[in-house]
Design a protein around this motif. Structure first.
Motif, PDB file in Angstrom:
ATOM      1  N   MET A   1       0.844  -1.212   0.000  1.00  0.00           N
ATOM      2  CA  MET A   1       0.000   0.000   0.000  1.00  0.00           C
ATOM      3  C   MET A   1       0.874   1.255   0.000  1.00  0.00           C
ATOM      4  O   MET A   1       1.827   1.357   0.744  1.00  0.00           O
ATOM      5  N   LEU A   2       0.538   2.199  -0.856  1.00  0.00           N
ATOM      6  CA  LEU A   2       1.279   3.441  -0.911  1.00  0.00           C
ATOM      7  C   LEU A   2       0.847   4.348   0.237  1.00  0.00           C
ATOM      8  O   LEU A   2      -0.233   4.222   0.759  1.00  0.00           O
ATOM      9  N   ARG A   3       1.706   5.279   0.556  1.00  0.00           N
ATOM     10  CA  ARG A   3       1.345   6.286   1.562  1.00  0.00           C
ATOM     11  C   ARG A   3       0.136   7.067   1.107  1.00  0.00           C
ATOM     12  O   ARG A   3      -0.104   7.226  -0.077  1.00  0.00           O
ATOM     13  N   LYS A   4      -0.585   7.595   2.045  1.00  0.00           N
ATOM     14  CA  LYS A   4      -1.768   8.429   1.780  1.00  0.00           C
ATOM     15  C   LYS A   4      -2.824   7.656   0.991  1.00  0.00           C
ATOM     16  O   LYS A   4      -3.707   8.233   0.378  1.00  0.00           O
TER      17      LYS A   4
ATOM     18  N   ILE B   1       0.731   6.959  -8.425  1.00  0.00           N
ATOM     19  CA  ILE B   1       1.154   8.363  -8.515  1.00  0.00           C
ATOM     20  C   ILE B   1       1.485   8.661  -9.973  1.00  0.00           C
ATOM     21  O   ILE B   1       2.253   7.931 -10.609  1.00  0.00           O
TER      22      ILE B   1
ATOM     23  N   ASN C   1       3.772   1.490  -9.560  1.00  0.00           N
ATOM     24  CA  ASN C   1       2.969   2.457  -8.815  1.00  0.00           C
ATOM     25  C   ASN C   1       3.148   3.895  -9.261  1.00  0.00           C
ATOM     26  O   ASN C   1       2.594   4.797  -8.638  1.00  0.00           O
ATOM     27  N   VAL C   2       3.921   4.094 -10.305  1.00  0.00           N
ATOM     28  CA  VAL C   2       4.210   5.474 -10.700  1.00  0.00           C
ATOM     29  C   VAL C   2       4.328   5.586 -12.216  1.00  0.00           C
ATOM     30  O   VAL C   2       4.864   4.691 -12.877  1.00  0.00           O
TER      31      VAL C   2
END
Lengths: 126, 126
Positions: A1-4, A9, A40-41
């Motif tokens: 899980m990514l932050r926030k 992103i 994730n980016v």
């Protein structure tokens, strides 16, 4: 899980008619993916350079429901106050939430690094 | 004497129709002048925002003969490859030399700070 709690992103740079212009952004993106992987980016461009924000969002896995757009801009002007929010508004759906983050130029460490870069030219030679 | 034998550094940002856009550049400039004074450094804009590069050069003390323009840009595109060099060419005289420096986004510490700013959003929450 990514932050926030973002699933993905998107780094969003301005775009340019000059094909070489995008290289530092691609270099920054490649550095990031070396450490964090490319899952994730993504790197996208507001205008004139591809992939566009729209193409990038369309290419994402359908399980992604929360995206953050991180502008690779130094300041907030018409683009980040009007154009990009309108692009995001048009891309959002009931199941896809897209947040616009502050531009990277707002980051305290980036600001400090810019000050130091300028100071190099202003430091007195003893 | 300034490093690299420049008499004066002009920080050159892009400019915007949005009057609030320039605030982070003014803030950066004000931070710099707190440490280094305002005598050796100016803030100017390529277009849409004042003061222009031309106005800034015209306002400088006539004893200044070597100026460096430091672009507050993240990448080199049409503006820094064509537009700004043409502006500089028009401003140079036999007694006034103006050098165009690499953009601030080229600075290694600025690049590293941008990577860290992005990494904040990508760091895993344990």
């Amino acid at each position: 899980m990514l932050r926030k709690e973002y699933d993905h992103i998107i780094l969003l740079a301005h775009g340019s008619p000059d094909p070489i212009w995008k290289q530092p952004f691609e270099s920054l993106y490649n550095q990031i993916t070396l450490s964090y992987g490319a899952n994730n980016v993504s790197l996208a461009f507001m205008e004139l350079t591809i992939p566009t924000l729209e193409e990038t969002v369309a290419s994402l896995d359908k399980e992604i429901t929360r995206i953050a757009v991180l502008p690779l801009f130094l300041a907030v002007g018409r683009h980040l106050r009007q154009d990009v929010p309108a692009q995001i508004e048009a891309l959002q759906t009931d199941r896809l939430q897209i947040d616009l983050l502050p531009p990277i130029g707002d980051d305290a460490a980036v600001k400090e690094a810019m000050q130091m870069a300028i100071a190099k030219y202003l430091g007195k030679v003893e």
